[in-house]
Scaffold this active site. Structure first.
Site, PDB file in Angstrom:
ATOM      1  N   ASN A  21       0.824  -1.214   0.000  1.00 23.40           N
ATOM      2  CA  ASN A  21       0.000   0.000   0.000  1.00 23.40           C
ATOM      3  C   ASN A  21       0.859   1.266   0.000  1.00 23.40           C
ATOM      4  O   ASN A  21       0.499   2.272  -0.635  1.00 23.40           O
ATOM      5  CB  ASN A  21      -0.948   0.018   1.205  1.00 23.40           C
ATOM      6  N   ILE A  22       1.994   1.220   0.703  1.00 25.03           N
ATOM      7  CA  ILE A  22       2.887   2.391   0.712  1.00 25.03           C
ATOM      8  C   ILE A  22       3.440   2.616  -0.706  1.00 25.03           C
ATOM      9  O   ILE A  22       3.506   3.759  -1.190  1.00 25.03           O
ATOM     10  CB  ILE A  22       4.062   2.187   1.713  1.00 25.03           C
ATOM     11  N   VAL A  23       3.793   1.536  -1.388  1.00 23.98           N
ATOM     12  CA  VAL A  23       4.315   1.669  -2.762  1.00 23.98           C
ATOM     13  C   VAL A  23       3.230   2.253  -3.683  1.00 23.98           C
ATOM     14  O   VAL A  23       3.493   3.140  -4.499  1.00 23.98           O
ATOM     15  CB  VAL A  23       4.829   0.306  -3.296  1.00 23.98           C
ATOM     16  N   ASP A  61       3.946  -2.280  -6.821  1.00 21.84           N
ATOM     17  CA  ASP A  61       3.129  -2.553  -5.620  1.00 21.84           C
ATOM     18  C   ASP A  61       2.669  -4.011  -5.610  1.00 21.84           C
ATOM     19  O   ASP A  61       2.747  -4.709  -4.597  1.00 21.84           O
ATOM     20  CB  ASP A  61       1.962  -1.557  -5.463  1.00 21.84           C
ATOM     21  N   ASP A  83      -5.033   4.676  -9.284  1.00 22.22           N
ATOM     22  CA  ASP A  83      -4.740   4.778 -10.734  1.00 22.22           C
ATOM     23  C   ASP A  83      -5.565   5.900 -11.355  1.00 22.22           C
ATOM     24  O   ASP A  83      -5.106   6.632 -12.234  1.00 22.22           O
ATOM     25  CB  ASP A  83      -5.115   3.476 -11.470  1.00 22.22           C
TER      26      ASP A  83
END
Ligand SMILES: CCCCCCCC/C=C\CCCCCCCC(=O)OC[C@H](COP(=O)(O)OP(=O)(O)OC[C@H]1O[C@@H](n2ccc(N)nc2=O)[C@H](O)[C@@H]1O)OC(=O)CCCCCCC/C=C\CCCCCCCC
Ligand SMILES: O=P([O-])([O-])O[C@@H]1[C@@H](O)[C@H](O)[C@@H](O)[C@H](O)[C@@H]1O
Ligand SMILES: [Mg+2]
Length: 208
Positions: A21-23, A61, A83
């Site tokens: 999720n961080i990516v 991710d 996105d």
């Protein structure tokens, strides 16, 4: 094939403690901030290159999720939702550039059309999935749309004639075709599943 590059990168990012999720968030936030290269900075080539780097995080991710064996439904949902934010930032940045320095209202309008039709492409698939139908078709899925716009914008500042208008018309046309392809596909699949439901009901009635 591309996973030969992304899988080891995903493992490295997982090793330094990044979560999928961080990516996802870094990639989307990076694209949004990089869109400022288009507007107000007016640096189309630099913007395309930096946006490309952050857009590629969308492949990483998932790679991190697979490396950590931690793929999640929420992660997939966040990935798809952000996105849309990234896509909007790219095209809104370009549209504002046309309104201002680019001074081309027609291409500003065409860019808006690309934004809306691109969103329709994604929305139709998401809505179809909500109805239980897989709608993974189309000549301009997200990767193709990104490649067309980023190459056209990047090359335009290198002086390739007509590339920007040409890229936008191509993107608009291909997005529209994809909308139609997905509508037709969804209709056919919904009709198929309705027909098989009817057949099952008839069979159950006959057996009773
Ligand atoms: C001379 C010209 C000058 C102009 C300069 C500009 C040049 C521009 C040129 C090209 C632009 C290219 C941009 C393309 C970006 C494409 C990025 C992209 O669209 O990737 C999309 C897909 C991945 O999609 P998706 O997100 O659906 O899959 P994931 O693998 O992420 O998996 C999703 C599942 O993962 C789980 N999950 C996810 C997130 C999360 N938070 N939690 C989770 O659990 C969950 O289960 C999800 O369901 O990518 C592809 O489709 C692959 C093809 C893309 C090919 C693009 C071209 C690549 C070009 C170079 C490759 C170099 C790679 C190096 C990477 C370096 C990164 C910094
Ligand atoms: O529908 P589309 O924009 O062509 O394609 C997109 C996919 O490439 C992506 O994997 C997904 O996360 C997006 O939500 C979207 O569906
Ligand atoms: Mg992704």
């Amino acid at each position: 094939m591309i996973s030969r590059v992304t899988a080891p990168l995903g493992r490295s990012l997982a090793r330094i403690g990044l979560t999928p999720n961080i990516v996802t968030i870094i990639g989307a936030a990076g694209v949004v901030v990089s869109a400022l290269y288009f507007y107000p900075r007016g640096q189309l080539y630099a913007g395309s290159v930096v946006i490309t780097v952050f857009a590629l995080f969308d492949m990483l991710d998932g790679a991190v999720a697979r490396a950590k064996d931690s793929a999640s439904a929420f992660g997939a949902f966040l990935d798809s939702s952000l996105d849309r934010v990234a896509d909007a930032a790219i095209l809104a940045g370009l549209m504002w550039w046309f309104v201002g320095e680019g001074d081309d209202p027609l291409l500003a309008g065409l860019t808006l059309f690309c934004l809306i039709s691109g969103f329709m492409v994604s929305y139709i698939k998401a809505r179809a999935e909500g109805l239980g139908v897989n709608c993974d078709v189309g000549v301009a899925e997200r990767t193709e749309r990104l490649i067309i716009i980023l190459v056209a914008v990047g090359l335009s500042e290198l002086g390739v004639p007509y590339i920007l208008a040409g890229g936008l018309w191509l993107l608009a046309g291909m997005s529209l075709i994809t909308v139609l392809q997905r509508l037709v596909e969804t209709r056919a699949r919904l009709n198929d599943s309705e027909r098989s439901r009817d057949e099952e009901t008839d069979k159950a009635d006959n057996d009773a």
